[in-house]
Design an enzyme around this catalytic site. Sequence first.
Site, PDB file in Angstrom:
ATOM      1  N   GLU A 188       1.092 -27.503 -20.739  1.00 41.44           N
ATOM      2  CA  GLU A 188       0.977 -27.922 -19.340  1.00 41.44           C
ATOM      3  C   GLU A 188       0.706 -26.747 -18.414  1.00 41.44           C
ATOM      4  O   GLU A 188       1.196 -25.638 -18.634  1.00 41.44           O
ATOM      5  CB  GLU A 188       2.286 -28.618 -18.938  1.00 41.44           C
ATOM      6  N   GLU A 238       2.426 -27.165  -7.626  1.00 41.58           N
ATOM      7  CA  GLU A 238       3.252 -28.167  -6.954  1.00 41.58           C
ATOM      8  C   GLU A 238       3.743 -27.658  -5.612  1.00 41.58           C
ATOM      9  O   GLU A 238       3.995 -26.480  -5.426  1.00 41.58           O
ATOM     10  CB  GLU A 238       4.412 -28.597  -7.848  1.00 41.58           C
TER      11      GLU A 238
END
Length: 388
Positions: A120, A124
């Site tokens: 991943e 964010e």
Amino acid sequence: MFSKILSATTVVLAATQMVSAQTSTACDPTKKTCPDDPALGTSVSIDFTKGKNDLFTDAAGTTLKYDGNGAVFTINKATDAPTITSNKYIFFGKVELVVQAAPGAGIVTSFVLQSDDLDEIDWEWIGSDKAQVQSNYFGKGDTTTFDRGAYHAVANPQDNYDTYTIDWTKDYVRWIINGNQVRELKYADAKSGTRFPQTPMQIKLGTWCAGGPDSPEGTAQWAGGRTDFSQAPFVAHYKTLTITDYSNGVKNAEKYSWSSGSDGSYGSINVITGDGSSSSGSSSSATSSAKSSATSGASSATKSSETKSTLSTATVSATASGSATSGSGSSASSTATSSGNNASASASSSGSASAANTSAPVATTNGALKTGFSVSALAAGLMVVFML
């Protein structure tokens, strides 16, 4: 600023309040035979101001509007987690997003790349943090350490449209803001490559609430505090997205096929082209080192192998209470946007890619390296996830 005062103690506290591994996958090719991943195999430019794009699938319970500002991701209540996931994969590539993050304490906006074996790469944003954005990464769902996250200065991301880029190759991952590189992760720095994100990934975009009434205290603190829903709606606008699939250097890719017994190294992924031929990138010496230890690390780090990820997290309230309606909670989208903050304590969403227990922190530019947590992880206890 909450990010300045969040201490290691708080992170540990958050961890104790979370369930283990939040990330999950519908089918992990390192553990069983799975369908081939459909390849994007090209470059595309998506303008969400023109409406929905067929490359993306809405998570269950997700209803988006599109206007002159792009795709509108709206949070009205704690169980809302609008998320979309690409139905094709990239095998190394460059993804560039123009976005205005959602405001509000406890509200998280996410931009995530995630693979079937829980590699991943994330961006964010915390709605109440007006000065920075977080980057993170994971490898093989490994959350045994929480030193992968970093912060990078950006002014008022909730008020402005900025361009955030992930440039990902077999040698490095670079995070770029408005054309300026703010961080680089090299293959060797990710625990000798064994935690370097290196398998075909989907793109996931989503927004969710980490400050709801049922969120653990540590999670809410990480996300800037409890969400005041009298201020709702909280809206993020995803404007444009440009994706280039490098296909590990192979032209006309149609599918990415995992070799039987794959250890999650890029050399074990075969690129299937339009003429039916297949080729892999196993020629690199770096591959052998990853192959030698990727499997063992993956199994130990992700005992909950089929647990979900970053964007793949939906709010717990929807699941825990069982009230999750077809939307927000339960499906809350396999990507339920937590983008990567999965780490319990450190909230690292899907895997501790890099820097395992003692590896040196990743160098950052214009960003102070923190204890590295990712939205998904932190959101763990409150979210329900599913993979598209």
